[in-house]
Design an enzyme around this catalytic site. Structure first.
Site, PDB file in Angstrom:
ATOM      1  N   ASP A   1      58.225 -71.553 -28.013  1.00 20.68           N
ATOM      2  CA  ASP A   1      57.934 -71.458 -26.550  1.00 20.68           C
ATOM      3  C   ASP A   1      57.538 -70.151 -26.281  1.00 20.68           C
ATOM      4  OD1 ASP A   1      57.771 -70.960 -23.831  1.00 20.68           O
ATOM      5  OD2 ASP A   1      59.872 -71.466 -23.216  1.00 20.68           O
TER       6      ASP A   1
ATOM      7  N   LYS B   1      50.388 -62.972 -21.883  1.00 18.42           N
ATOM      8  CA  LYS B   1      49.884 -64.273 -21.570  1.00 18.42           C
ATOM      9  C   LYS B   1      48.893 -64.580 -20.482  1.00 18.42           C
ATOM     10  CE  LYS B   1      52.172 -68.998 -21.338  1.00 18.42           C
ATOM     11  NZ  LYS B   1      53.596 -69.693 -21.524  1.00 18.42           N
TER      12      LYS B   1
ATOM     13  N   GLU C   1      54.105 -77.171 -21.371  1.00 15.94           N
ATOM     14  CA  GLU C   1      55.453 -76.895 -21.212  1.00 15.94           C
ATOM     15  C   GLU C   1      56.219 -77.920 -20.355  1.00 15.94           C
ATOM     16  OE1 GLU C   1      54.675 -72.882 -19.780  1.00 15.94           O
ATOM     17  OE2 GLU C   1      54.157 -72.277 -21.832  1.00 15.94           O
TER      18      GLU C   1
ATOM     19  N   ASP D   1      58.058 -76.588 -13.076  1.00 14.13           N
ATOM     20  CA  ASP D   1      58.389 -75.616 -13.865  1.00 14.13           C
ATOM     21  C   ASP D   1      57.773 -74.089 -13.453  1.00 14.13           C
ATOM     22  OD1 ASP D   1      58.123 -73.861 -16.224  1.00 14.13           O
ATOM     23  OD2 ASP D   1      57.243 -75.109 -17.562  1.00 14.13           O
TER      24      ASP D   1
END
Lengths: 606, 238
Positions: free
Chosen positions: A8, A69, A167, A189
């Site tokens: 992850d 990211k 994810e 999420d």
């Protein structure tokens, strides 16, 4: 088949997990936390990653990269609005962002690769084998460029990325495995920087994604920023201090804001305390949960729009969702839970640690890919429509959003002019009418044999693979010959650039990360040598001569290992020395106890 | 499912019997995997989506059977299960999966299913209507004018609110038309299926077949046209 790990790669934290006899487990190293903060810092000893790097956020903000990211697969223009918030310098080269660290500049995939390498090292140390293959997760709403950038990061880190997995769907795998769930589930999420909602149908081990939506720019970071902005405004109003001139204090404010936010998930009020620059005292303020919720409310509301769109695309009403699953650290906020519960009309699940569930799911997918299990199969979708630019700058969709992947579409191309030898094709991704409002993925020139207009027939196949990444093939229908197409990504690294970065990573970055391991091992070894030598000097007489000789041998073995650059060898010799000196340590302890007891009455010690 | 599926089944058997395993070159009897070397085989371009799912070529299909077969074939073809296989097998798996997903998406939706069946039966190029259907010609021209007037009007004016009321009425009217079209379309679907079930080879049956196909095509293209008009209308007055 070699072991495949699940990773992850998060905005704020990253984790690695593996499958242990049918159960996914997070890999934690012995002395450190399982979560590796997604932070890379340039120090005098090279590049460092994770917790030690996080400490540099306030010390050397201009040389410490966090939330990288957010820049994956982006151009500088894409992130113009938030540049002011980042203390490190961003530039652009060939459509790809570069982050300046000291003398060198790095692309976001290179920075991400350093985090991946750290995880790779941890997994290797823990599992005692070399790890070369991984499944890496990305937000479901990541576009092609962002997925490709993630894949590039894996390659630069020396990992073969067998699958890019979304994810929320990864999380559903971890949940499905645990609960043997059937029915429809919604996975909400909300992570550090991104938000996804996925609606799935679970039936007999098939995890079919019906629809997905999201916002790749909505997460805990944004909540922190709102709180930080409030604090900065108040400091300015009350103390007349503008902290924006102090990047180190700006970072401290951001970190304090994050901590306050986290505390307010448990408590109703908390105190924020900040040191002001140049010894100008402290700023203290009480922050209540109500105040935090008033600040963040609009952002939480923003996440509900994509939820409604995903429901609409899946053709379901909120009442038809059997279970709601919460993923990502930001779902710990009570306000988020309330709003999600209100939307779906049911209590959301949060049985699994929301920080770990994505990595666990990635390990499950890794197990499926390695042939470990055939019970489960994930059928995911492409989050955004894929198309080409047609006359008048309009986007013509070839593959609609929420189409199950792998998905393909064919389009026939011909010429309008005699002897024309090429057609320019512009590939787009997005939901807007006009080409210019969508993401430009790539352009390429289709080569066509010079023939009268309309005679050539070139069939171009657009194929979205199981990673959600686009592949383009062309075939001349007259000759049946296939044509290889060199696709130039609009916002991404070319194959050659990735190649070069892989080489660089072996030359520099790899050294940087492993250099840290060596440096740490050497430091620890040095400390052990010093204390052992002192013990020998102080208490050598307490043990037999043979034992002293063994200790001296172990000492010189460690000293020579310390000269080398193999951290494992150093650690092994340290363990040998500790073992050899055990008797000496015990003898010295006994001796000091005895010394301490002399001259004291029995009653004092019992 | 009735016994009228023989035609399609026979055809599939014939196609498969003619093909050869890409790997061991043995004659293929298996459906998607070679009987001898167990390698996955590329689904032939000639296999239509109905045949692929083992369904008769009908417009009313059992969606539970469709879903079950989709899951079964997904398990057979999905790239996840070919990670350790050769490049050739991985590429077949990818191609078959993409085809399977398209086939499932097409057959799952009744309208796409009908359009696909029209393609198969009548070999059509997609008929995109650019002018209003004859029976709606006057009505739609007038609507377009009202829409233009409304777009140019000051939204707060009395004129705008009169136009808005008129557009609302037009919308109700058009939505009624849409429902009528749906009903007629489903009647045609049932007639088609019944005709196929009877399986007659008479001249009358042939005439009826082509008349049903023609009517279906007409309604399908009118339907899309009206749908776009209604969407435009709803967007404008929203």
């Amino acid at each position: 088949m070699a072991r495949i790990v699940g990773i992850d790669l998060g905005t704020t934290n990253s984790l690695v997990a593996y499958m242990d006899k049918g159960t996914p487990r997070i890999i934690a190293s012995r002395h450190e936390r399982a979560m590796v903060p997604s932070v890379v810092a340039l120090t005098d000893n090279g590049l460092i990653v994770g917790d030690p790097a996080k400490e540099h956020l306030t010390r050397h903000p201009e040389r410490t990269v966090y939330s990288v990211k957010r820049f994956m697969g982006k151009s500088l223009a894409d992130v113009q609005g938030e540049l002011a918030y980042f203390p490190y310098a961003l530039t652009e080269k060939g459509g790809v962002i570069r982050i300046q660290l000291g003398e060198k500049s790095y692309s976001p995939p290179q920075i991400s690769a350093m985090i991946l390498k750290e995880l790779k090292l941890r997994a290797e140390a823990f599992l005692g084998e070399s790890i070369t293959k991984a499944v890496i997760t990305v937000p479901a709403y990541f576009n092609d460029s962002q997925r490709q950038a993630t894949k590039d990061a894996g390659m630069i880190a020396g990992l073969e990325v067998l699958r890019i997995i979304n994810e929320p769907t990864a999380a559903s795998l971890a949940y499905g495995l645990q609960e043997k769930t059937q029915g429809t589930i919604a996975v909400y999420d909300l992570g550090g920087g991104t938000f996804d909602i996925s609606i799935l149908k679970l039936k007999n081990g098939i995890f079919e994604v019906l629809a997905t939506n999201g916002d790749t720019h909505l997460g805990g970071d944004d909540f922190d920023q709102l709180v930080a902005d409030l604090l900065l405004k108040e400091i300015k109003a009350q103390q007349g201090l503008d902290l924006s001139a102090h990047p180190d204090h700006m970072q401290a404010v951001r970190l304090q804001a994050e901590r306050a936010k986290i505390r307010l998930s448990e408590e109703l009020k908390t105190t924020v305390c900040l040191d002001l620059p140049n010894g100008q005292g402290q700023f203290t303020r009480e922050l209540t949960r109500d105040q935090l919720e008033a600040l963040c409310g609009p952002l939480v509301e923003r996440s509900l729009g994509p939820c409604r769109l995903a429901l609409k695309d899946s053709g379901l009403n909120p009442t038809e969702i059997d279970e709601v699953v919460l993923v990502g650290g930001s779902t710990r906020m009570p306000l988020v839970r309330q709003r999600v519960q209100a939307l779906f009309g049911k209590q959301p699940h949060c049985d699994l640690n929301p920080d770990e569930v994505v990595a666990l799911g990635a390990a499950v997918q890794a197990d499926i890919l390695s042939g470990g299990t055939t019970d489960m199969l994930l059928l995911d979708v492409t989050p955004l429509s894929l198309g080409i630019e047609t006359m008048g700058g309009v986007m013509s969709s070839l593959i609609r959003r929420n189409t199950t992947i792998p998905a393909s579409a064919k389009e026939m191309f011909t010429t309008y002019v005699d002897g024309q030898t090429g057609v320019d094709i512009h590939i787009l991704q997005g939901e807007r009418e006009l080409a210019k409002d969508n993401r430009s993925l790539a352009r390429f020139r289709l080569k066509i044999p010079p023939l009268p207009a309309g005679v050539p027939r070139i069939e171009v196949t657009f194929l979205i693979d199981a990673n959600g990444i686009l592949n383009v093939m062309a075939k001349d229908m007259r000759t049946g010959e296939t044509q290889s197409i060199e696709v130039k990504p609009s916002y991404g690294l070319s194959d050659q650039e990735v190649e070069r970065m892989i080489e660089d990573s072996f030359k520099f970055a790899a050294d940087d990360v492993s250099a840290r391991k060596v440096i740490e091992a050497r430091l620890d070894a040095g400390a052990l040598i010093t204390t052992t030598e002192k013990s020998l000097a102080d208490g050598g007489h307490l043990v037999a001569a043979g034992e002293v000789a063994t200790i001296r041998a172990a000492l010189s073995a460690l000293a020579s290992a310390k000269e080398g650059s193999d951290p494992r060898a150093i650690r092994a010799r340290m363990a040998d020395l500790e073992q050899a000196a055990k008797g000496l340590t015990v003898a010295m302890l006994d001796d000091s106890l005895k010394q301490g007891l002399q001259g004291k009455k029995i009653s004092d010690v019992t | 499912m009735s016994g009228h599926t023989h035609n399609t089944d026979d055809r599939r058997q014939l196609q498969m019997a003619r093909s050869m395993c890409w790997h061991c070159q043995s004659e293929m009897a298996g459906e998607y995997f070679c009987d001898r070397c167990v390698k996955v085989q590329p689904v032939s371009k000639d296999v239509d989506y109905f045949t692929c799912f083992g369904l008769p070529r009908r417009l009313a299909i059992d969606t539970r059977v469709l879903e079950a077969k989709f899951y079964e074939l997904s398990r057979a073809f999905h790239p996840d299960f070919y990670q350790n296989k050769s490049d050739a097998e991985q590429s077949i798996s990818l191609g078959n999966s993409a085809m399977l997903n398209t086939a499932y998406r097409t057959l799952r939706d009744p309208i796409q299913r009908a359009e696909y069946l029209l393609d198969l039966e009548a070999g059509s190029v997609k008929d995109i209507r650019t002018s209003p259907p004859a029976d709606l010609f006057e009505e739609i021209l007038e609507l377009q004018e009202t829409l233009d007037e409304f777009r140019e009007s000051d939204r707060a004016s009395e004129q705008a609110s009169t136009l808005r009321a008129k557009l609302h009425a037009d919308r109700t009217n058009l939505e009624e038309r849409q429902r009528e079209m749906e009903t007629r379309l489903h009647q045609l679907f049932s007639r088609w299926d019944a005709l196929q079930d009877r399986g007659e080879a008479t001249e009358e049956a042939r005439t009826e077949r082509s008349s049903i196909l023609k009517d279906m095509r007409n309604i399908l293209s009118n339907r899309t046209y009206v749908k776009n008009i209604v969407n435009d209308l709803v967007e404008t007055i929203a």
